[in-house]
Write an enzyme that holds these catalytic residues in place. Structure first.
Site, short mmCIF file in Angstrom:
data_model
loop_
_atom_site.label_atom_id
_atom_site.label_comp_id
_atom_site.label_asym_id
_atom_site.label_seq_id
_atom_site.Cartn_x
_atom_site.Cartn_y
_atom_site.Cartn_z
N GLY A 8 0.78 -1.23 0.00
CA GLY A 8 0.00 0.00 0.00
C GLY A 8 0.81 1.28 0.00
CG ASN A 10 1.51 3.06 -5.83
OD1 ASN A 10 1.87 4.01 -6.50
ND2 ASN A 10 2.08 1.87 -5.90
CG MET A 86 -1.74 -8.03 -6.49
SD MET A 86 -1.00 -7.05 -7.83
CE MET A 86 -0.09 -8.34 -8.68
CB ILE A 88 -9.25 -9.67 -13.40
CG1 ILE A 88 -7.84 -10.22 -13.70
CG2 ILE A 88 -9.88 -9.06 -14.64
CD1 ILE A 88 -6.83 -9.19 -14.10
CG ASN A 101 -4.17 -1.06 -12.50
OD1 ASN A 101 -4.05 -1.28 -11.29
ND2 ASN A 101 -3.47 -1.70 -13.41
CB THR A 102 -0.63 2.55 -10.69
OG1 THR A 102 0.78 2.66 -10.92
CG2 THR A 102 -0.85 1.90 -9.35
CG HIS A 103 1.01 -2.49 -15.42
ND1 HIS A 103 0.67 -3.72 -14.91
CD2 HIS A 103 1.95 -2.72 -16.37
CE1 HIS A 103 1.37 -4.65 -15.53
NE2 HIS A 103 2.16 -4.07 -16.40
N GLY A 137 -10.21 -6.07 -19.99
CA GLY A 137 -9.01 -6.87 -20.24
C GLY A 137 -7.99 -6.76 -19.13
CG ASP A 139 -2.32 -4.82 -16.57
OD1 ASP A 139 -2.97 -4.21 -15.70
OD2 ASP A 139 -1.54 -5.76 -16.29
C1 GRF Z 1 2.92 -1.43 -7.69
O1 GRF Z 1 4.14 -1.48 -8.39
C2 GRF Z 1 1.77 -1.74 -8.60
O2 GRF Z 1 1.87 -1.19 -9.87
C3 GRF Z 1 1.89 -3.22 -8.67
O3 GRF Z 1 2.12 -3.62 -7.34
C4 GRF Z 1 2.81 -2.57 -6.69
C5 GRF Z 1 2.01 -2.19 -5.48
O4 GRF Z 1 2.80 -1.53 -4.55
N1 GRF Z 1 0.75 -3.83 -9.29
P1 GRF Z 1 2.17 -0.92 -3.21
O5 GRF Z 1 1.25 -1.99 -2.59
O6 GRF Z 1 1.40 0.31 -3.59
O7 GRF Z 1 3.33 -0.61 -2.33
#
Ligand code: GRF
Length: 208
Positions: A8, A10, A86, A88, A101-103, A137, A139
């Protein structure tokens, strides 16, 4: 509202940014697909309500998706942010709210759950992170913002992921703040900030 599955960091960046009213958005709740993760602890420390909806507690994936949507709906969010979530998401969630979403890769390269490992294994010299709208889909949704990170000779998965995450946190905060303050619209796959749209554009209210 933010969905998490792990550490967490982010989410923490969003919580920290939202502490300033000028950010334009608040984290109204944090949801997870599992208990006992640092992401939930971070929300609790920030006095943000949390909930957990486990796939294993539901007979089908669709039932899980509906249960998750029901919990999200309690908080009436304008936007759902998947930040290291994690799983879908299914139509019950995706049809109800715009989801960002962040990837940790430069999509469309290296989609999926092992993006950093896959980029290293491929041998690319530049990777990075992508903040995108979520569609059905894996990502594949329209890109909102991307930033590059160089791969170093000495990198392993952990060191590269850590450098990507440093950039990712800043980019996610920047994007969520702008989406909240300025709105957005899409033309085809191209996402633009700002509510003013031309005929044929999809506006945020239609949450593509
Ligand atoms: C991030 O790199 C995100 O893109 C990926 O998992 C990581 C999550 O990190 N899917 P955090 O839980 O926010 O520290």
């Amino acid at each position: 509202m933010v969905l998490v599955s792990g550490s967490g960091t982010n989410l923490q960046a969003l919580l920290d940014a939202a502490a300033d009213d000028a950010f334009g958005a608040a984290v109204v709740a944090v949801g997870a697909d599992r208990d006992g993760i640092e992401g939930l602890a971070r929300a609790e420390r920030a006095a943000v309500p949390t909930f957990v909806v486990r796939v294993g507690d539901h007979a089908t994936r669709a039932a899980w998706d509906a249960a998750l949507a029901a919990r999200i709906a309690e908080y009436k969010p304008d936007l759902v942010v998947s930040a290291g979530f994690m799983k879908i998401l299914g139509p019950s969630v995706l049809d109800a709210w715009p989801v960002v979403n962040t990837h940790p890769a430069l999509l469309p390269a290296f989609p999926g759950a092992h993006a950093v490992h896959d980029a290293l294994a491929y041998g690319v010299r530049v990777t990075g992170c992508t903040v995108h709208l979520v569609d059905a889909g894996v990502d594949t949704g329209p890109v909102i913002a991307q930033e590059a990170v160089a791969v170093r000779d000495e990198d392993d998965e952990a060191s590269l992921h850590e450098r990507i995450k440093t950039v990712e946190r800043r980019l996610l905060v920047e994007v969520v703040g702008r989406l909240a303050r300025e709105g957005w619209h899409t033309r085809g796959r191209r996402v633009r900030f700002g509510r003013v749209a031309q005929p044929g554009d999809t506006t945020q209210e239609e949450h593509p």
